[in-house]
Design a protein around this motif. Structure first.
Motif, PDB file in Angstrom:
ATOM      1  N   PHE B  95     -49.573 -29.158 -44.814  1.00 32.15           N
ATOM      2  CA  PHE B  95     -49.949 -28.660 -43.492  1.00 32.15           C
ATOM      3  C   PHE B  95     -49.227 -27.347 -43.193  1.00 32.15           C
ATOM      4  CE2 PHE B  95     -49.290 -28.226 -38.928  1.00 32.15           C
ATOM      5  CZ  PHE B  95     -50.593 -28.358 -38.448  1.00 32.15           C
ATOM      6  N   VAL B  96     -47.903 -27.360 -43.385  1.00 31.27           N
ATOM      7  CA  VAL B  96     -47.112 -26.175 -43.046  1.00 31.27           C
ATOM      8  C   VAL B  96     -47.500 -24.998 -43.932  1.00 31.27           C
ATOM      9  CG1 VAL B  96     -44.786 -25.230 -42.978  1.00 31.27           C
ATOM     10  CG2 VAL B  96     -45.198 -27.569 -42.197  1.00 31.27           C
ATOM     11  N   ALA B  97     -47.614 -25.255 -45.246  1.00 26.69           N
ATOM     12  CA  ALA B  97     -47.909 -24.160 -46.180  1.00 26.69           C
ATOM     13  C   ALA B  97     -49.242 -23.519 -45.843  1.00 26.69           C
ATOM     14  CB  ALA B  97     -47.927 -24.699 -47.613  1.00 26.69           C
ATOM     15  N   LEU B  98     -50.253 -24.344 -45.572  1.00 28.99           N
ATOM     16  CA  LEU B  98     -51.568 -23.782 -45.291  1.00 28.99           C
ATOM     17  C   LEU B  98     -51.601 -23.106 -43.930  1.00 28.99           C
ATOM     18  CD1 LEU B  98     -54.167 -23.777 -47.017  1.00 28.99           C
ATOM     19  CD2 LEU B  98     -52.304 -25.136 -47.887  1.00 28.99           C
ATOM     20  N   ALA B  99     -50.815 -23.625 -42.975  1.00 30.76           N
ATOM     21  CA  ALA B  99     -50.740 -22.962 -41.673  1.00 30.76           C
ATOM     22  C   ALA B  99     -50.187 -21.553 -41.858  1.00 30.76           C
ATOM     23  CB  ALA B  99     -49.876 -23.771 -40.718  1.00 30.76           C
ATOM     24  N   VAL B 100     -49.136 -21.435 -42.697  1.00 28.52           N
ATOM     25  CA  VAL B 100     -48.549 -20.113 -42.949  1.00 28.52           C
ATOM     26  C   VAL B 100     -49.568 -19.208 -43.647  1.00 28.52           C
ATOM     27  CG1 VAL B 100     -46.787 -18.882 -44.256  1.00 28.52           C
ATOM     28  CG2 VAL B 100     -46.196 -20.970 -43.013  1.00 28.52           C
ATOM     29  N   GLN B 106     -55.010 -14.244 -41.393  1.00 24.48           N
ATOM     30  CA  GLN B 106     -55.482 -13.687 -40.131  1.00 24.48           C
ATOM     31  C   GLN B 106     -54.894 -12.303 -39.891  1.00 24.48           C
ATOM     32  OE1 GLN B 106     -57.304 -13.755 -37.578  1.00 24.48           O
ATOM     33  NE2 GLN B 106     -56.128 -12.670 -36.041  1.00 24.48           N
ATOM     34  N   VAL B 107     -53.559 -12.185 -40.110  1.00 25.38           N
ATOM     35  CA  VAL B 107     -52.892 -10.915 -39.808  1.00 25.38           C
ATOM     36  C   VAL B 107     -53.312  -9.846 -40.820  1.00 25.38           C
ATOM     37  CG1 VAL B 107     -50.666  -9.767 -39.714  1.00 25.38           C
ATOM     38  CG2 VAL B 107     -50.952 -12.044 -38.716  1.00 25.38           C
ATOM     39  N   VAL B 108     -53.313 -10.208 -42.101  1.00 20.17           N
ATOM     40  CA  VAL B 108     -53.512  -9.197 -43.144  1.00 20.17           C
ATOM     41  C   VAL B 108     -54.992  -8.849 -43.322  1.00 20.17           C
ATOM     42  CG1 VAL B 108     -53.179  -8.699 -45.591  1.00 20.17           C
ATOM     43  CG2 VAL B 108     -51.433  -9.929 -44.320  1.00 20.17           C
ATOM     44  N   PHE B 110     -58.145 -10.564 -41.483  1.00 17.10           N
ATOM     45  CA  PHE B 110     -59.172 -10.626 -40.451  1.00 17.10           C
ATOM     46  C   PHE B 110     -58.924  -9.662 -39.300  1.00 17.10           C
ATOM     47  CE2 PHE B 110     -59.459 -14.802 -42.501  1.00 17.10           C
ATOM     48  CZ  PHE B 110     -60.728 -14.625 -43.017  1.00 17.10           C
ATOM     49  N   ARG B 111     -57.671  -9.355 -39.034  1.00 11.23           N
ATOM     50  CA  ARG B 111     -57.390  -8.459 -37.927  1.00 11.23           C
ATOM     51  C   ARG B 111     -57.998  -7.073 -38.180  1.00 11.23           C
ATOM     52  NH1 ARG B 111     -51.557  -8.826 -35.561  1.00 11.23           N
ATOM     53  NH2 ARG B 111     -52.420 -10.842 -35.003  1.00 11.23           N
ATOM     54  N   ARG B 112     -58.102  -6.716 -39.460  1.00 10.78           N
ATOM     55  CA  ARG B 112     -58.649  -5.408 -39.805  1.00 10.78           C
ATOM     56  C   ARG B 112     -60.127  -5.288 -39.478  1.00 10.78           C
ATOM     57  NH1 ARG B 112     -55.731  -2.685 -43.756  1.00 10.78           N
ATOM     58  NH2 ARG B 112     -53.838  -3.782 -44.340  1.00 10.78           N
ATOM     59  N   MET B 113     -60.806  -6.408 -39.405  1.00  7.37           N
ATOM     60  CA  MET B 113     -62.260  -6.335 -39.247  1.00  7.37           C
ATOM     61  C   MET B 113     -62.730  -7.215 -38.101  1.00  7.37           C
ATOM     62  SD  MET B 113     -62.925  -8.127 -42.908  1.00  7.37           S
ATOM     63  CE  MET B 113     -61.802  -7.051 -43.792  1.00  7.37           C
ATOM     64  N   GLN B 114     -61.963  -7.163 -37.007  1.00 10.75           N
ATOM     65  CA  GLN B 114     -62.327  -7.991 -35.868  1.00 10.75           C
ATOM     66  C   GLN B 114     -63.685  -7.576 -35.291  1.00 10.75           C
ATOM     67  OE1 GLN B 114     -59.016  -8.314 -33.024  1.00 10.75           O
ATOM     68  NE2 GLN B 114     -58.756 -10.180 -34.176  1.00 10.75           N
ATOM     69  N   GLY B 115     -64.514  -8.567 -35.026  1.00  8.37           N
ATOM     70  CA  GLY B 115     -65.801  -8.279 -34.403  1.00  8.37           C
ATOM     71  C   GLY B 115     -66.862  -7.816 -35.393  1.00  8.37           C
ATOM     72  N   ASP B 116     -66.460  -7.669 -36.649  1.00  9.00           N
ATOM     73  CA  ASP B 116     -67.412  -7.213 -37.654  1.00  9.00           C
ATOM     74  C   ASP B 116     -67.866  -8.428 -38.467  1.00  9.00           C
ATOM     75  OD1 ASP B 116     -68.901  -5.737 -39.329  1.00  9.00           O
ATOM     76  OD2 ASP B 116     -67.325  -4.307 -39.848  1.00  9.00           O
ATOM     77  N   ASP B 117     -68.839  -9.163 -37.944  1.00  9.55           N
ATOM     78  CA  ASP B 117     -69.186 -10.482 -38.490  1.00  9.55           C
ATOM     79  C   ASP B 117     -69.552 -10.449 -39.961  1.00  9.55           C
ATOM     80  OD1 ASP B 117     -68.755 -11.327 -36.029  1.00  9.55           O
ATOM     81  OD2 ASP B 117     -70.834 -11.807 -35.520  1.00  9.55           O
ATOM     82  N   LEU B 118     -70.440  -9.542 -40.308  1.00 11.75           N
ATOM     83  CA  LEU B 118     -70.966  -9.520 -41.669  1.00 11.75           C
ATOM     84  C   LEU B 118     -69.847  -9.257 -42.667  1.00 11.75           C
ATOM     85  CD1 LEU B 118     -73.526  -9.882 -43.208  1.00 11.75           C
ATOM     86  CD2 LEU B 118     -73.855  -7.414 -43.157  1.00 11.75           C
ATOM     87  N   ARG B 119     -68.989  -8.282 -42.300  1.00  8.53           N
ATOM     88  CA  ARG B 119     -67.896  -7.946 -43.206  1.00  8.53           C
ATOM     89  C   ARG B 119     -66.973  -9.141 -43.394  1.00  8.53           C
ATOM     90  NH1 ARG B 119     -64.603  -2.992 -41.393  1.00  8.53           N
ATOM     91  NH2 ARG B 119     -63.063  -3.202 -43.043  1.00  8.53           N
TER      92      ARG B 119
END
Lengths: 414, 322
Positions: B95-100, B106-108, B110-119
């Motif tokens: 649980f902990v490992a996958l949470a990390v 997310q940080v590395v 998904f944050r770069r392509m927020q709102g860009d669904d297809l990408r």
């Protein structure tokens, strides 16, 4: 951008000239299930080819063998995709594979569209591949699912005294072939297997608890023809649910690819009878040498080679032996090569093998029983060997066809 | 209506079946065991799909690498539990490992392509393919099975009568204890998530974020942080499910795709972004799969997709979808 294009072009050119250096190499394609429920099995199949190649030091008739592998997930369309890539893009003139039954039928059909390419089976063992609508350039030096069952039906009827069996099997051509091979003699002697006690589940099914709950109580034993991860799941869930009926094993169910899996050991299957093209404990020196070779070459493989390593090994060895005989010359579209293959007869770790007129192997089959090995793992002990089993199980071709194609209901056996 | 259905179900479970019923639909043991199997499988699907739906609900991000998180959780849990000898530790570490890992993703990424669904969708497919191959390289194609703690192993007798023998002795139905445990965990997680979402401040922020991200950000909430948290919980749940599910069934290459597909179907049926929808969807799919397998094994698979098609035709947003 322009620079990177230039660089790309330059490196491509370098690659192309580099391949020129190995002009004396020969491309051999290998198709195996490296994804999905049969991934561990496919991995072991490729080990088999490697063993055969090592015997030739990677070189046949002066040609370096360049092995290109293609991955499938045991579905026929993925097999055709993989083999098309090997033949049409990579230019392989010899292809070894596939692993699973219905894949074999698909590749046999594809082979008819590529008459210049020679196809050798891997470990796939559906009956129809070499029985009906056969192909001139598809060869199977390994035995198939119904041959593998030789002696098992008779054995459980007379020695174990079973009269009625339930069936749990995956829903495709290979398990049909195994069920046919097992039930045909069993039912001819007087045994039964009612249709509503036969459970065919989709390949890759994980949860067998409902099938286990639906198994009838009034049978003497359960015949299990599942492979790889499917078999591991069934066996442990059957134990967890408190099941106590004796089992009868299909060839790939009581194989090292299942017995050698990671996790808790399923001691309750000790004593389970099965039959197949190999037996782990056979004391013949040819087999022992093969096992030692396997263990030394692949310390992280299974404790003992699975029948998939064995099947791929035999087919690869046949491919290389015949290649040696034609001195690596495939310039006539492989016609001479295939002529040699059709007549080839050679010594394998499990005895002599030769082909019948439909390019199907005739070979020895082992009746086995699961025992605990010296190091704690489970092994298949040899009970007896049935020599030189033919695909038509001793009958004439026309006579055998009268049984009809293998299917969920064949034989009826009520 | 619902009461009548519930009464019939209770009667089917607890009554001794008369002969005509056995003739019509087979033995009671098959029915009750299949019912429990459906419920426990639903529990497992819920564990995986709740994280999936949570991530989608907040970020409008279809994380197609969710199945890979499940499988990776299973493998990590296996390594930890076989080396330490403690199954519980395996669950916790997974649980902990996958949470990390989820938070890092997310940080590395998904944050770069927020709102860009297809990408995002394409990138997650890419991640799942690469992850599948890396895991195959690290753990091979062999099937792995956990040994559950002894306390959870074996079968228990349920207070449900299967048949009454001629001698008057009652035969009780036996059921694997571990599967009941899976169901229990799923209920605990479900209730926990409900409390988190409906009774806490963080839950309030998450719900507000589901409804209107911009407004939430305008009120001074650090939306990015909430995103990371949700992603970590979702990924952690997938990892947890990897160990729980791997113990009930097994882990092997290909499981990632199987659970991704199951979560997709569950979430489509239940409604994207809704926890209660995930529970309902998981129940429907779990029961359909198990009853299909027991009563018509060959064509059972069709049932699952039939449900999906009916839901899409009648209520395209899903049963609990908005």
């Amino acid at each position: 951008m322009k620079y990177s294009n230039l660089l790309m072009g330059a490196s491509l050119a370098a690659l192309m000239s580099a391949s020129g250096v190995y002009a004396e190499s020969l491309k051999v394609g290998a198709v195996a299930t490296l994804e999905g429920a049969f991934a561990a099995l496919g991995e072991d199949g490729l080990r088999g080819i490697q063993l055969a190649l090592n015997e030739f030091d990677g070189e046949v008739a002066g040609y370096t063998i360049e092995l290109i592998s293609g991955s499938t997930d045991a579905s026929p369309d993925s097999a055709v995709r993989a083999v098309r890539k090997l033949v049409e893009q990579d230019g392989a003139q010899i292809v070894i594979g596939p692993l699973s039954g219905s894949e074999g039928i698909a590749i046999r059909d594809y082979s008819k569209t590529q008459p210049e390419v020679t196809f050798l089976n891997g470990a796939s063992a559906a009956q129809d591949t070499t029985l009906r609508e056969t192909s001139d350039n598809f060869f199977r030096f390994s035995t198939e699912g119904a041959q593998w069952m030789a002696g098992l039906g008779e054995y459980v009827y007379t020695e174990k005294g079973y009269r009625t069996v339930a069936v749990v099997a995956e829903d495709y051509s290979f398990p049909y072939t195994q069920v046919f091979g097992f039930l045909e003699p069993f039912c001819r002697m007087g045994g039964t297997s009612p249709q509503d006690a036969r459970f065919y589940v989709p390949l890759g099914n994980k949860d067998y608890s409902s099938v286990i709950a639906a198994l009838p109580d009034e049978v003497d034993a359960i015949y299990v023809a599942l492979g790889g991860a499917d078999a591991v799941n069934f066996l442990s869930q059957y134990e967890q649910s408190g099941g106590d009926l004796p089992l009868i094993g299909g060839s790939i169910t009581m194989d090292q690819s299942v017995l050698g899996s990671k996790g808790s050991q399923r001691d309750y299957i000790i004593g389970t009878p099965a039959a197949g093209p190999i037996s782990d404990t056979w004391d013949d020196p040819r087999w022992q040498a093969f096992v030692t070779d396997y263990q030394e070459t692949f310390p992280d493989g299974f404790p003992s080679p699975s029948l998939f390593a064995h099947g791929y090994y035999i087919n690869a060895k046949a491919a290389f032996l015949a290649l040696e005989e034609v001195s690596g010359d495939l310039s006539d579209g492989g016609a001479a090569y295939r002529e040699v293959l059709a007549k080839l007869s050679f010594e394998t770790p499990t005895g002599m093998v030769h082909l019948d007129e439909r390019h199907q192997a005739v070979g020895d089959i082992f009746l086995t029983e699961v025992v605990e090995g010296p190091n704690g793992g489970l092994l298949n002990k040899t009970i007896s060997v049935t020599p030189q089993v033919t695909q038509t199980l001793g009958l004439g071709y026309e006579e055998f066809l009268a049984y009809g194609p293998v299917s969920r209901e064949n034989p009826v056996c009520e | 209506m619902a009461l009548v259905a519930a009464a019939i179900l209770l009667w089917l479970v607890f009554a001794v079946w008369p002969d005509w019923l056995i003739d019509a639909i087979g033995r009671k043991k098959t029915f009750v065991t299949t019912l429990f199997n459906g419920l426990t499988l639903a529990g497992l699907y819920f564990l995986v799909a709740s994280g999936f739906t949570l991530i989608f609900g907040l970020m409008r991000n279809v994380n197609l690498a969710h199945g890979s998180l499940y499988l990776l959780g299973g493998y990590i849990g296996y390594e930890v539990s076989t080396r330490s000898g403690s199954w519980i530790l395996g669950v916790v570490v997974a649980f902990v490992a996958l949470a990390v890992i989820g938070a890092v993703l997310q940080v590395v990424v998904f944050r770069r392509m927020q709102g860009d669904d297809l990408r995002q969708t394409l990138v997650t497919i890419g991640i799942s393919i690469i992850a599948a191959d890396l895991m195959l390289a690290a753990w091979g194609g062999t099937t792995y099975q956990f040994t559950p703690p002894d306390a959870l192993f074996g079968a228990v007798e349920l207070p449900i009568i299967s048949v009454v023998k001629a001698s008057g002795a009652m035969v009780m139905i036996k059921y694997p204890f571990y599967r009941l445990f899976v169901l229990g965990i799923a209920i605990v997680v479900g209730v926990g998530l409900w409390i988190l979402l409906n009774r806490t401040r963080i839950g309030m922020m998450i719900r507000a974020g589901v409804d209107d991200r911009e407004m939430l950000a305008a009120t001074g909430v650090n939306v990015d942080l909430v995103f990371v948290l949700v992603f970590a919980i979702g990924a952690g749940l997938a990892g947890l499910a990897g160990v729980i599910g791997g113990t009930a069934l097994s882990i092997a290459p290909g499981e990632d795709v199987r659970y991704l597909l199951a979560s997709l179907v569950v979430v489509i049926v239940g409604g994207m972004g809704s926890i209660s929808g995930a529970a309902i969807g998981a129940l429907l799919i779990g029961l359909a799969e198990q009853f299909g397998l027991a009563y018509f094994p060959t064509y059972g698979v069709v049932l699952t997709f039939l449900i999906m098609i009916v839901v899409l035709a009648v209520r395209p947003q899903g049963i609990m979808g908005k």
